[in-house]
Design an enzyme around this catalytic site. Structure first.
Site, PDB file in Angstrom:
ATOM      1  N   LYS A 107       0.832  -1.201   0.000  1.00  0.00           N
ATOM      2  CA  LYS A 107       0.000   0.000   0.000  1.00  0.00           C
ATOM      3  C   LYS A 107       0.867   1.252   0.000  1.00  0.00           C
ATOM      4  O   LYS A 107       0.696   2.145  -0.833  1.00  0.00           O
ATOM      5  CB  LYS A 107      -0.928   0.013   1.207  1.00  0.00           C
ATOM      6  CG  LYS A 107      -1.651   1.346   1.410  1.00  0.00           C
ATOM      7  CD  LYS A 107      -2.277   1.444   2.779  1.00  0.00           C
ATOM      8  CE  LYS A 107      -2.733   2.876   3.061  1.00  0.00           C
ATOM      9  NZ  LYS A 107      -3.336   3.022   4.403  1.00  0.00           N
TER      10      LYS A 107
ATOM     11  N   ASP B  31      -5.863  -0.072  -0.253  1.00  0.00           N
ATOM     12  CA  ASP B  31      -6.014  -0.115   1.192  1.00  0.00           C
ATOM     13  C   ASP B  31      -7.341  -0.802   1.514  1.00  0.00           C
ATOM     14  O   ASP B  31      -7.957  -1.413   0.643  1.00  0.00           O
ATOM     15  CB  ASP B  31      -5.939   1.295   1.791  1.00  0.00           C
ATOM     16  CG  ASP B  31      -7.111   2.164   1.356  1.00  0.00           C
ATOM     17  OD1 ASP B  31      -7.941   1.714   0.540  1.00  0.00           O
ATOM     18  OD2 ASP B  31      -7.206   3.309   1.843  1.00  0.00           O
TER      19      ASP B  31
END
Length: 219
Positions: A127, A145
């Site tokens: 991420k 995410d």
């Protein structure tokens, strides 16, 4: 959601998100002129932490040091005090020190612009790596995410079990021109309307495209 409907969905979302505040890393990016170092550190601080807390901690920390060399000069305990109460602040202070040392030793103080190299830095997962690449360097990448993972599956656009699987699936089917902005659109949407529990489906302009996978209750 049919594959071809993603164009209409993201066009609608682009208008909708103007009502909401940008995610904290996006704010840091704008204020810093897309400085990859500050994007990297603010993203690290944001993990398991609410946006407001992250924003305040980032502002305090960057007021003291805004580059790897200056940051490394700060005692770890001072970084801890400065970023508190972000989640796991002691661990993050240690990681910030280690990241700065590695940036100086291996990259001349520059944040690398490849996902593979970023993943070698302490505390940096996919991420964060994708966010630095896309937001900091404007290079193709897909930052996944919890919001991106949940909403992409809720729509029925992908059918995956983990954020890593979602990233892999999106890389195969999401048109490349949307890669950089996909996270920017879905995060505020997920924070304000398409909530994890009891989303505001009655207010959503995407209901005709959404399969509502896993939605047991809505408002």
């Amino acid at each position: 959601m049919r594959d071809e409907e993603i164009h209409a969905v993201l066009r609608i979302l682009r208008k909708e998100v103007q009502r909401w505040q940008d995610p904290v890393v996006g704010v840091v990016a704008k204020e810093s002129g897309r400085d990859p170092f500050r994007i990297l550190i603010s993203c690290l601080l944001s993990l398991r932490t609410k946006d407001r807390t992250t924003a305040e901690a980032s502002a305090r920390l960057f007021a003291l040091a805004a580059d790897p060399a200056t940051m490394l000069e700060l005692p770890r305990q001072r970084i801890e005090r400065t970023i508190y109460p972000v989640g796991f602040y002691r661990t993050k202070a240690k990681q910030i020190h280690e990241i700065c040392r590695r940036l100086l030793d291996r990259y001349g103080g520059r944040v690398p612009d490849s996902i593979d190299e970023l993943l070698t830095l302490p505390g940096v997962g996919r991420k964060t790596a994708n966010l630095v690449v896309t937001v900091g360097y404007q290079k193709p990448g897909i930052c996944v995410d919890v919001h991106v993972h949940r909403i992409s599956n809720r729509w029925g656009y992908v059918r995956t079990n983990t954020p890593e699987q979602t990233e892999e699936a999106l890389r195969k089917k999401l048109p490349r021109r949307y890669w950089i902005t996909y996270n920017d659109l879905l995060v505020p949407f997920g924070q304000n309307l398409c909530l994890p529990v009891s989303p505001y489906c009655s207010r959503c302009k995407l209901t005709r495209y959404c399969e509502r996978v896993g939605v047991a209750k809505s408002r």
